[in-house]
Design an enzyme around this catalytic site. Sequence first.
Site, mmCIF file in Angstrom:
data_model
loop_
_atom_site.group_PDB
_atom_site.id
_atom_site.type_symbol
_atom_site.label_atom_id
_atom_site.label_comp_id
_atom_site.label_asym_id
_atom_site.label_seq_id
_atom_site.Cartn_x
_atom_site.Cartn_y
_atom_site.Cartn_z
ATOM 1 N N GLY A 1 39.300 40.309 47.116
ATOM 2 C CA GLY A 1 40.573 39.882 46.535
ATOM 3 C C GLY A 1 40.489 38.458 46.021
ATOM 4 N N GLY A 2 39.317 38.072 45.544
ATOM 5 C CA GLY A 2 39.068 36.702 45.125
ATOM 6 C C GLY A 2 39.743 36.284 43.838
ATOM 7 N N ARG A 3 40.375 37.212 43.127
ATOM 8 C CA ARG A 3 41.105 36.848 41.913
ATOM 9 C C ARG A 3 42.612 36.871 42.141
ATOM 10 N NH1 ARG A 3 39.014 33.680 38.960
ATOM 11 N NH2 ARG A 3 40.128 34.360 37.079
ATOM 12 N N GLY A 4 43.014 36.984 43.404
ATOM 13 C CA GLY A 4 44.422 36.971 43.737
ATOM 14 C C GLY A 4 44.950 35.562 43.900
ATOM 15 N N PHE A 5 46.186 35.477 44.314
ATOM 16 C CA PHE A 5 46.913 34.214 44.426
ATOM 17 C C PHE A 5 46.174 33.202 45.309
ATOM 18 C CE2 PHE A 5 50.823 32.274 46.676
ATOM 19 C CZ PHE A 5 50.711 31.111 45.947
ATOM 20 N N LYS B 1 50.363 46.425 56.296
ATOM 21 C CA LYS B 1 49.548 45.226 56.527
ATOM 22 C C LYS B 1 49.373 44.974 58.024
ATOM 23 C CE LYS B 1 49.017 40.567 54.618
ATOM 24 N NZ LYS B 1 47.910 40.875 53.709
#
Length: 442
Positions: A20-24, A161
């Site tokens: 998820g390295g391109r997330g917020f 989650k």
Amino acid sequence: MAVNADRFQDSNPKTCVVLGGRGFIGKSLVLQLLKLGNWIVRIADSTHSLNLHHSESLLAEALSSSRASYFHLDLTDKHRIAKVLEGSSVVFYFDVDSSNNGDHFCSLYKLIVQGAKNVIIACRESKVKRLIYNSSADVVFDRDKPLAYPWKVDNMLIDLKAQAEALILNANDIDGVLTCSLRSSNVFGPGDSELVPFFLKLARYGFTKFIIGTGDNLTDFTFSENVAHAHICAEEALNFQTVSVAGKAFFITNLEPMKFWKFLSLLLEGLGYRRPFIKLPANLVQYVLSVLKWLYEKSGPGYFNYPLLVHFIQLALHTRTFNCSAAQKYIAYAPIVSLEEGVTLTIESFSHLAKDSSFSRCCDRSKADKLLGSGKVADILLWRNEKASFTCFLGLVFLFYWFFLSGSTFISSAARLLLFATLLLCGHGFLPSKLLRVFSTF
């Protein structure tokens, strides 16, 4: 504020994977890891190609020098995950973007819960030493019991989650994989796609004029760079303080509790909107929320974002602060950006959505705003004139109660209303004009 890199200068480069390295928050973590200089960073996300912004020059340089690499990843493909993780010692696990999956339970379950299972299996097969999960403070019911999950959660994403976090913490020290979880509270900052945009959307529609309840409730907010920094602190602590960190969950905040309405006022005023100033009773808002819940269940998830609205109401009504002493003690966490500085940076990043910006004027008008246009009716329906709108709202509530909730027939209700109006008109005719002028001054 830069991360202190002196303690890493003599270390050998370590390979990590940021799922998820391109997330917020993922973007912020990747940037901080590259600034440290002793990491080889593998970025994995759901997007097929890596489109860099002009401000990401450090990442572009790292990609060209092989200090960073990008992988398209589907969390339902466990073989692909294992291939991406092979040879890495640390995995920072952020939820991969789920926006394309809507609110469909099966799709979200496969992505979040089954995805967590696949990541755990891949870590064990690939001999990964440390797995750090980016969770949320929303997963717990009692802030004094870190592992006390609620029996019932209205927000499906939070429920899933919580299940993913429980799986990761329970997998600690199986086949040599050490795990921990970071529960951040109300994360905001540049690139935010949920909290701040939702506040601004409410502001454009005029709903942030209202203060729900007393307005004295405290809330913990967390700037995104601080959350990313906490992941680095957790990785180092997990490496050297295994017993006190492995298998544990830690709350992460800015350590500066603030009144919710003050935070919202700072954000709105910085972007040209008026701060909240009209107080509404909490019971009235809860009643309206129950009506919206009924509409949401009848109309479906595409009508409006009811879970996010519920989250906003909970923030607006209740005190939500968390004890971060464990994070300070065991992973040596301390914020690197103050709350005031974080708000300033966030306002600068969202300047294109300011009230007076051309983008806001041209692109952010609602369908109702375009349809109704201007005029007295539009001003009342769109809450441009607060007093007139609130008066009409109370009038409609009164009529609804009078005709539908009073238990009388429609004819008897209409007759009593006509009698009541007749008495008012008679009183207006008989009372002295001086007395009426006195009443009109109140």
